[in-house]
Structure formats: C-alpha cells, structure tokens
Design a protein around this motif. Structure first.
Motif, PDB file in Angstrom:
ATOM      1  N   VAL A   1      45.868  -7.627   1.254  1.00  0.00           N
ATOM      2  CA  VAL A   1      45.437  -9.099   1.391  1.00  0.00           C
ATOM      3  C   VAL A   1      45.751  -9.314   0.625  1.00  0.00           C
TER       4      VAL A   1
ATOM      5  N   LYS B   1      38.500 -22.793   9.300  1.00  0.00           N
ATOM      6  CA  LYS B   1      39.328 -23.010   7.519  1.00  0.00           C
ATOM      7  C   LYS B   1      40.739 -22.978   8.161  1.00  0.00           C
TER       8      LYS B   1
ATOM      9  N   GLU C   1      34.076 -13.819  10.865  1.00  0.00           N
ATOM     10  CA  GLU C   1      33.410 -14.059   9.169  1.00  0.00           C
ATOM     11  C   GLU C   1      32.221 -14.936   9.785  1.00  0.00           C
TER      12      GLU C   1
ATOM     13  N   LYS D   1      38.347 -13.599  -9.007  1.00  0.00           N
ATOM     14  CA  LYS D   1      38.169 -12.525  -8.231  1.00  0.00           C
ATOM     15  C   LYS D   1      38.421 -11.107  -8.781  1.00  0.00           C
TER      16      LYS D   1
ATOM     17  N   VAL E   1      47.361 -13.188   3.416  1.00  0.00           N
ATOM     18  CA  VAL E   1      46.857 -12.084   4.652  1.00  0.00           C
ATOM     19  C   VAL E   1      48.340 -11.729   4.807  1.00  0.00           C
TER      20      VAL E   1
ATOM     21  N   LEU F   1      33.874 -10.955   1.353  1.00  0.00           N
ATOM     22  CA  LEU F   1      35.704 -10.959   1.471  1.00  0.00           C
ATOM     23  C   LEU F   1      35.150 -12.024  -0.022  1.00  0.00           C
ATOM     24  N   GLU F   2      34.409 -12.401  -0.517  1.00  0.00           N
ATOM     25  CA  GLU F   2      34.598 -13.539  -2.272  1.00  0.00           C
ATOM     26  C   GLU F   2      32.773 -13.842  -1.858  1.00  0.00           C
TER      27      GLU F   2
ATOM     28  N   MET G   1      32.622 -10.143   6.210  1.00  0.00           N
ATOM     29  CA  MET G   1      34.028 -10.329   7.110  1.00  0.00           C
ATOM     30  C   MET G   1      32.752  -9.159   8.209  1.00  0.00           C
TER      31      MET G   1
ATOM     32  N   LYS H   1      45.581 -11.345  -3.739  1.00  0.00           N
ATOM     33  CA  LYS H   1      44.999 -12.589  -3.501  1.00  0.00           C
ATOM     34  C   LYS H   1      45.268 -12.972  -5.546  1.00  0.00           C
TER      35      LYS H   1
ATOM     36  N   VAL I   1      45.292 -17.226  -1.489  1.00  0.00           N
ATOM     37  CA  VAL I   1      45.071 -16.059  -0.755  1.00  0.00           C
ATOM     38  C   VAL I   1      45.783 -16.088   0.747  1.00  0.00           C
TER      39      VAL I   1
ATOM     40  N   GLU J   1      44.223  -6.535  -1.754  1.00  0.00           N
ATOM     41  CA  GLU J   1      42.980  -5.636  -1.219  1.00  0.00           C
ATOM     42  C   GLU J   1      43.201  -5.634   0.215  1.00  0.00           C
ATOM     43  N   GLU J   2      42.458  -4.084   0.946  1.00  0.00           N
ATOM     44  CA  GLU J   2      42.285  -3.848   2.198  1.00  0.00           C
ATOM     45  C   GLU J   2      41.871  -4.864   2.927  1.00  0.00           C
ATOM     46  N   ARG J   3      42.962  -4.896   3.781  1.00  0.00           N
ATOM     47  CA  ARG J   3      42.601  -6.055   5.073  1.00  0.00           C
ATOM     48  C   ARG J   3      41.834  -5.107   6.255  1.00  0.00           C
ATOM     49  N   LEU J   4      40.625  -6.357   6.714  1.00  0.00           N
ATOM     50  CA  LEU J   4      39.806  -6.121   6.894  1.00  0.00           C
ATOM     51  C   LEU J   4      40.090  -6.944   8.410  1.00  0.00           C
TER      52      LEU J   4
ATOM     53  N   ALA K   1      36.036  -4.955   0.584  1.00  0.00           N
ATOM     54  CA  ALA K   1      37.325  -4.593   0.936  1.00  0.00           C
ATOM     55  C   ALA K   1      38.228  -3.392  -0.360  1.00  0.00           C
TER      56      ALA K   1
HETATM   57  P1  AMP Z   1      38.966 -15.406   0.085  1.00  0.00           P
HETATM   58  O1  AMP Z   1      39.384 -16.789  -0.392  1.00  0.00           O
HETATM   59  O2  AMP Z   1      38.604 -14.586  -0.700  1.00  0.00           O
HETATM   60  O3  AMP Z   1      37.330 -16.210   0.890  1.00  0.00           O
HETATM   61  O4  AMP Z   1      39.419 -15.887   1.127  1.00  0.00           O
HETATM   62  C1  AMP Z   1      40.513 -16.407   2.410  1.00  0.00           C
HETATM   63  C2  AMP Z   1      40.318 -16.052   3.773  1.00  0.00           C
HETATM   64  O5  AMP Z   1      41.394 -14.956   3.617  1.00  0.00           O
HETATM   65  C3  AMP Z   1      39.656 -15.292   3.857  1.00  0.00           C
HETATM   66  O6  AMP Z   1      38.239 -16.310   4.856  1.00  0.00           O
HETATM   67  C4  AMP Z   1      39.329 -14.741   5.415  1.00  0.00           C
HETATM   68  O7  AMP Z   1      40.226 -15.821   6.102  1.00  0.00           O
HETATM   69  C5  AMP Z   1      40.823 -14.217   4.902  1.00  0.00           C
HETATM   70  N1  AMP Z   1      40.549 -12.809   3.856  1.00  0.00           N
HETATM   71  C6  AMP Z   1      39.823 -12.331   2.782  1.00  0.00           C
HETATM   72  N2  AMP Z   1      40.241 -11.274   2.318  1.00  0.00           N
HETATM   73  C7  AMP Z   1      40.303 -11.028   3.517  1.00  0.00           C
HETATM   74  C8  AMP Z   1      40.604  -9.297   3.339  1.00  0.00           C
HETATM   75  N3  AMP Z   1      40.300  -8.286   2.479  1.00  0.00           N
HETATM   76  N4  AMP Z   1      40.603  -8.823   4.608  1.00  0.00           N
HETATM   77  C9  AMP Z   1      41.548  -9.978   5.813  1.00  0.00           C
HETATM   78  N5  AMP Z   1      41.061 -11.575   5.305  1.00  0.00           N
HETATM   79  C10 AMP Z   1      40.859 -11.513   4.635  1.00  0.00           C
END
Ligand code: AMP
Ligand code: GLY
Length: 416
Positions: free
Chosen positions: A142, A209, A187, A105, A156, A277-278, A268, A144, A154, A180-183, A120
C-alpha cells in the motif's frame, strides 16, 4: 445562564452533533459556524469572519462560548484548538501538534512505533526513485502520501508493477511516501473521546467507503455506516482501548502534546489481530451520524468534560439498538458534483429520536433546498436489528428526491 456551545463545521457529522446536543437538553444555546440550511433548524448558523482558522476563531470567540466543538480535521491541523487554548475557551478537538496524528501518516507511524501499537510495517521515502524500487520489490503493498489528502492519498497495489505506478501517481516534489505491508481483513472504526489522559470509547462503527454496491467504484468520504457492526464486540473495543488508544494518548501526552477530542482508530481485523491503518483526529463522517443517534444521555457533559480534562466520571447511556446511516450524494460525486438540483420530499419525513435527516452539501437556491456539494444528506435510523434499521433508513431515503441522487443500496446489508 444557558451553556453556549459553538460547533465548527457544516457537514452531516456536525449536524448530528448539533442534533444530539439539542435533544440532550434545553439549558443551552447552540451556534454552528458555518453550518448549513438543515443545521439552521437546530442551531443558529454564522459565517466565519474571514478566511481560514483566523476567520473561524474570530467568529467563535465573538460568541464568548463555554465550549467549542470542532468537527473537521482541517481547522484542527491548522491550529484552531491552539487559538481556543490561547483564549482559554474549552475546546473539544486537539491542538495542531496532536492533530498531526491524522495530518501526517509518517508522524502517526512514529507514534505507533514508539507506543508499541499494532500496525502495518512501513518504510518512509523522501525520493521517488528509491520508493519506486522498494515498491516494485515489495509486490502487493500500500502506497500512502504523507499529509491530509481527503481520502485520495492511498493506493492499494496488487503487485510490484502497480505499486511502482502508484509511487509515480502519488509522488510530488517535497512529498513523503509511506510504503506499507498490505493487510487483509474487515475494517472497523473505533473512536474514543479523550481528555488528554483518559479515553472513553464510543460504540464501534463500520464505514462503507466505495461509491457503489459491493464495495465497487471509487473511494469516497464514506457512503454509509452501521453502529455497531456484528464483529464490533465489547472484547474488541476493550482490546483496542488497551493496545491502541491508551498507549497512543499516553505517548502524545509524554511528548507534551496531549490529545483532547475524538481519537479515531481505523482498524483492520487481520487473522493476527487488529492492526491500525490510520488515525483521525476527529469523529468519522458518516460514522458519527450512526453513533450519535444511539446516544440516550446528554452529550454536553461528555464533550465539556473531555475538553476540561475530567472525562473519568462520565458514563454515557447508549440505545441498545442498531443504527444505520445512508448517505445521499450528488450527481457526479466523488468527481465533480453537480450543484443546484432541487431537493424534494424532505418535509414528508417524520423525524424523531429514531430517525434523523442530516444535511451536508445543501444550500438555499431560489428559495428551495438544493444540492451544493458532494455528499448532500445522511439519513440515520435505529432499528431492533440491522435489517430493521436499514428498512427505516432506506424508507426515508427513498422519499427524498433530487436529480442525479446517488446512494448505495447495501449499507449494513452484510450485518444480517
Ligand atoms: P487510510 O487513509 O490510511 O485509512 O487508507 C485508506 C484505505 O486504504 C483504508 O480504509 C483501507 O481500505 C486501505 N488500506 C490502508 N492501509 C492498508 C494496509 N496496510 N493494508 C490494506 N489496506 C490498506
Ligand atoms: N468515514 C471516514 C472518515 O471520516 O475518515
């Protein structure tokens, strides 16, 4: 001579790939390593010749394939595509250096910053104490863990105390953490085929999910998908190609590690626009099941063109209808799934172009198809709208019976 295609993997995503390739034409020989009992009805299944990437590579190369398609991320992160490149076998799937976009990441963030991709804001930590202090001060954020974590890395957090606890939960010696900043916002997954330079977006999809209805319960690998969701507009896809996918592919090429394969942007849709986000370095599961059932043209030229760096001329044809994919999971999933529950009803389902029953964690146990994993099957169906696709998918899912069967009842329910 038929074209020989080897698909690597044994989940419902790989079953969807094999099914689409089989329906696409008869001028091909399909092999899957390792596959599963359902895939074995669509392709010849083989075991790897040993552990890890070397065992997969040896089994694949022994087939003298014209194309290798790698489904899951782990063998890509471990260099399977590099092995195919050394052997001069066209491979759909990135080399390890490009697969880092999913495997790390921190690397993905670095690429996004360099390429100007909207994402983010984030800070990277290599020690727990400063990460904990920073997390506490951030409040809602968030946390990670860097590295492949199968969806478990991850957390939140709603406030600073939770965020600090999340650091302690995820931290391990030698690890890196991103905070990370929480958005906020819905999705969506936008996946493109890439040939190292150009990108061809697939129809957008939405994964569900969480294990339980109403997005409750623990995170899973994915319990269902819809393609396309209502907010997955052509304008959003075009904007994602322009602002996310092309800059990312160009940045990876500029670094000498061009991305060949499926580049998956998990977005997002925030009030300030889409944010990444990823990234994943492969097709999504279960997104692929919902996307590929919509393909009306042959997938083989698409994947071959991507692997050979000439995607430019390809124009796939998509069914205009909506696809819904529902995952049936084992008792105990996503914790400790229970194996050996006999599965009944599979033979009563009339599969066709509009309805696919795709195997993932199934095995032959005492001569019968039985559960052997977490996610067992995906039922994918097409309908004139999401409601009709749901009706068809859930109708078939209801006929499949096994002890402890878990499924969500609200996949795509919000799509109207
Ligand atoms: P990721 O594996 O990075 O996709 O994260 C898994 C899940 O965490 C995502 O599908 C989102 O639901 C949540 N998530 C990840 N990053 C953020 C973010 N910056 N703000 C809010 N939710 C997040
Ligand atoms: N469905 C989410 C993923 O494949 O990562």
């Amino acid at each position: 001579m038929p074209t020989k295609v080897v698909v690597i993997g044994g989940g419902a995503r790989e079953h969807a790939l094999v099914r689409a390739l089989r329906l696409g034409g008869t001028d091909r020989e399909l092999v899957c390593i390792p596959g599963n009992p359902g895939i074995a009805r669509d392709a010849r299944c083989l075991q790897p010749e040993g552990p890890g990437v070397e065992g997969l590579a040896a089994a694949a190369l022994a087939e003298r394939p014209d194309l290798v398609i790698v489904g899951p991320e782990a063998p890509l992160a471990d260099g399977l595509a590099d092995r195919m490149a050394q052997a001069r076998v066209p491979c759909f799937g990135p080399v390890a250096a490009a697969a880092r976009i999913e495997a790390s990441k921190a690397f993905a963030k670095e690429i996004m910053l360099a390429a100007g991709v909207p994402t983010a804001a984030a800070a990277l930590f290599e020690d727990a104490a400063p990460a904990r202090d920073y997390a506490r001060a951030q409040g809602a954020c968030v946390v990670k863990l860097d590295g492949l974590a199968a969806g478990k890395g991850v957390i939140v957090a709603d406030d600073g105390a939770q965020a600090a606890r999340a650091v302690d939960e995820l931290w391990r010696p030698g690890a890196k953490l991103l905070i990370e900043e929480r958005l906020e916002g819905p999705e969506i997954s936008i996946i493109a085929l890439c040939d190292g330079a150009s990108v061809l977006p697939l129809p957008p999809a939405r994964d569900h999910k969480r294990l339980l209805d109403g997005d409750q319960g623990p995170n899973t690998g994915g319990m269902g998908a819809v393609c396309p969701p209502r907010d997955g507009t052509p304008a959003l896809v075009a904007e994602t190609v322009r602002a996310v996918l092309l800059p990312t592919v160009r940045e990876l090429a500029r670094r000498g590690t061009p991305f060949v394969g499926a580049l998956y942007a998990g977005l997002m849709l925030t009030p300030r626009g889409p944010r990444v986000l990823e990234f994943n370095c492969r097709l999504g599961d279960p997104e692929a099941q919902a996307i590929l059932i919509k393909l009306r043209s042959d997938p083989l030229p698409l994947f071959l063109a991507a692997a050979q760096g000439r995607l430019g001329g390809e124009q796939p044809v998509w069914d205009p209808r909506t696809a819904v994919a529902v995952v049936l999971a084992a008792h105990g999933y996503p914790g400790t799934p229970r194996p050996h529950d006999a599965i009944d009803g599979l033979d009563d389902i009339a599969e066709g172009e509009d309805l696919w029953v795709l195997h993932a964690g199934t095995s032959l146990h005492q001569g019968k198809i039985a559960t052997a994993g977490g996610r067992i099957l995906t039922v994918a169906a097409l309908g004139a709208n999401a409601a009709q696709a749901r009706e068809r998918a859930y109708g078939a899912a209801a006929r499949i019976r096994f002890a402890g069967k878990q499924l969500r009842s609200d996949i795509a329910a919000a799509e109207g």
